[in-house]
Design a protein around this motif. Structure first.
Motif, PDB file in Angstrom:
ATOM      1  N   ALA A   1       0.837  -1.200   0.000  1.00  0.00           N
ATOM      2  CA  ALA A   1       0.000   0.000   0.000  1.00  0.00           C
ATOM      3  C   ALA A   1       0.872   1.250   0.000  1.00  0.00           C
ATOM      4  O   ALA A   1       0.602   2.202  -0.750  1.00  0.00           O
ATOM      5  N   GLU A   2       1.917   1.255   0.801  1.00  0.00           N
ATOM      6  CA  GLU A   2       2.834   2.400   0.833  1.00  0.00           C
ATOM      7  C   GLU A   2       3.545   2.561  -0.505  1.00  0.00           C
ATOM      8  O   GLU A   2       3.726   3.667  -1.004  1.00  0.00           O
ATOM      9  N   ARG A   3       3.945   1.455  -1.097  1.00  0.00           N
ATOM     10  CA  ARG A   3       4.615   1.511  -2.403  1.00  0.00           C
ATOM     11  C   ARG A   3       3.684   2.112  -3.445  1.00  0.00           C
ATOM     12  O   ARG A   3       4.084   2.952  -4.247  1.00  0.00           O
ATOM     13  N   PHE A   4       2.433   1.682  -3.439  1.00  0.00           N
ATOM     14  CA  PHE A   4       1.490   2.189  -4.431  1.00  0.00           C
ATOM     15  C   PHE A   4       1.141   3.656  -4.189  1.00  0.00           C
ATOM     16  O   PHE A   4       0.874   4.393  -5.141  1.00  0.00           O
ATOM     17  N   LYS A   5       1.163   4.106  -2.941  1.00  0.00           N
ATOM     18  CA  LYS A   5       0.979   5.544  -2.689  1.00  0.00           C
ATOM     19  C   LYS A   5       2.094   6.334  -3.373  1.00  0.00           C
ATOM     20  O   LYS A   5       1.849   7.368  -3.986  1.00  0.00           O
ATOM     21  N   ALA A   6       3.322   5.851  -3.258  1.00  0.00           N
ATOM     22  CA  ALA A   6       4.457   6.529  -3.889  1.00  0.00           C
ATOM     23  C   ALA A   6       4.356   6.475  -5.410  1.00  0.00           C
ATOM     24  O   ALA A   6       4.605   7.476  -6.092  1.00  0.00           O
ATOM     25  N   THR A   7       3.969   5.316  -5.948  1.00  0.00           N
ATOM     26  CA  THR A   7       3.884   5.219  -7.406  1.00  0.00           C
ATOM     27  C   THR A   7       2.723   6.039  -7.960  1.00  0.00           C
ATOM     28  O   THR A   7       2.785   6.500  -9.100  1.00  0.00           O
ATOM     29  N   GLN A   8       1.686   6.253  -7.154  1.00  0.00           N
ATOM     30  CA  GLN A   8       0.594   7.138  -7.589  1.00  0.00           C
ATOM     31  C   GLN A   8       1.125   8.568  -7.740  1.00  0.00           C
ATOM     32  O   GLN A   8       0.774   9.276  -8.682  1.00  0.00           O
ATOM     33  N   GLN A   9       1.979   8.980  -6.812  1.00  0.00           N
ATOM     34  CA  GLN A   9       2.580  10.314  -6.906  1.00  0.00           C
ATOM     35  C   GLN A   9       3.454  10.423  -8.152  1.00  0.00           C
ATOM     36  O   GLN A   9       3.435  11.439  -8.852  1.00  0.00           O
ATOM     37  N   VAL A  10       4.208   9.361  -8.436  1.00  0.00           N
ATOM     38  CA  VAL A  10       5.017   9.333  -9.653  1.00  0.00           C
ATOM     39  C   VAL A  10       4.108   9.441 -10.872  1.00  0.00           C
ATOM     40  O   VAL A  10       4.389  10.192 -11.814  1.00  0.00           O
ATOM     41  N   GLY A  11       3.002   8.715 -10.866  1.00  0.00           N
ATOM     42  CA  GLY A  11       2.062   8.747 -11.991  1.00  0.00           C
ATOM     43  C   GLY A  11       1.493  10.134 -12.217  1.00  0.00           C
ATOM     44  O   GLY A  11       1.362  10.586 -13.364  1.00  0.00           O
ATOM     45  N   ARG A  12       1.147  10.833 -11.127  1.00  0.00           N
ATOM     46  CA  ARG A  12       0.625  12.203 -11.269  1.00  0.00           C
ATOM     47  C   ARG A  12       1.699  13.134 -11.836  1.00  0.00           C
ATOM     48  O   ARG A  12       1.422  13.955 -12.711  1.00  0.00           O
TER      49      ARG A  12
ATOM     50  N   HIS B   1      -2.007   1.903 -13.568  1.00  0.00           N
ATOM     51  CA  HIS B   1      -2.405   3.079 -12.782  1.00  0.00           C
ATOM     52  C   HIS B   1      -1.918   4.363 -13.448  1.00  0.00           C
ATOM     53  O   HIS B   1      -2.668   5.341 -13.537  1.00  0.00           O
ATOM     54  N   HIS B   2      -0.669   4.363 -13.922  1.00  0.00           N
ATOM     55  CA  HIS B   2      -0.109   5.551 -14.555  1.00  0.00           C
ATOM     56  C   HIS B   2      -0.880   5.902 -15.830  1.00  0.00           C
ATOM     57  O   HIS B   2      -1.105   7.084 -16.102  1.00  0.00           O
ATOM     58  N   GLU B   3      -1.270   4.907 -16.581  1.00  0.00           N
ATOM     59  CA  GLU B   3      -2.057   5.158 -17.798  1.00  0.00           C
ATOM     60  C   GLU B   3      -3.408   5.776 -17.446  1.00  0.00           C
ATOM     61  O   GLU B   3      -3.856   6.720 -18.109  1.00  0.00           O
ATOM     62  N   ARG B   4      -4.032   5.264 -16.394  1.00  0.00           N
ATOM     63  CA  ARG B   4      -5.324   5.819 -15.953  1.00  0.00           C
ATOM     64  C   ARG B   4      -5.161   7.251 -15.472  1.00  0.00           C
ATOM     65  O   ARG B   4      -5.957   8.130 -15.810  1.00  0.00           O
TER      66      ARG B   4
END
Length: 115
Positions: A38-49, A99-102
């Motif tokens: 969950a923490e990893r995906f929070k960080a990757t969501q920030q990268v995606g944005r 996620h990044h594509e979305r």
């Protein structure tokens, strides 16, 4: 000393206790893995944005290759099958890219807010 594989009813008390102890440990590790993911995906969501705002591609094959090699080395050092570690990371990378594509699509379709 034998135990049944069909149930726990005829299991010796000390075997049952050790099995429960080990399973409790596994349950705790599983919970930690979920929280770490969950923490990893929070960080990757920030990268995606960040990528979406700057119109960068969702995937970064060079980074992905470096991460796979890094994880394979970590797995070897931890006495874990590197092929398993690579499959696990590939699964995560595919989800991150999705996620990044979305996020990129949502960002591109966002209407500017008038002040």
């Amino acid at each position: 000393m034998t135990t049944s594989n069909t149930g726990t009813g005829d299991m010796q008390p000390e075997v049952r206790q050790e099995l429960e102890r080990l399973r409790d440990s596994i349950d705790n590790i599983d919970a930690a893995v979920v929280h770490l993911l969950a923490e990893r995906f929070k960080a990757t969501q920030q990268v995606g944005r960040l990528k979406a705002v700057h119109q960068l591609p969702p995937a970064d094959p060079g980074r992905e290759s470096r991460q796979i090699e890094r994880l394979r080395r970590l797995a070897e050092n931890a006495k874990l099958d590197p092929a398993f570690a690579e499959k696990f990371l590939n699964f995560i990378i595919a989800e991150v890219i999705r996620h990044h594509e979305r996020i990129a699509e949502d960002t591109a379709n966002a209407q500017p807010v008038d002040d």
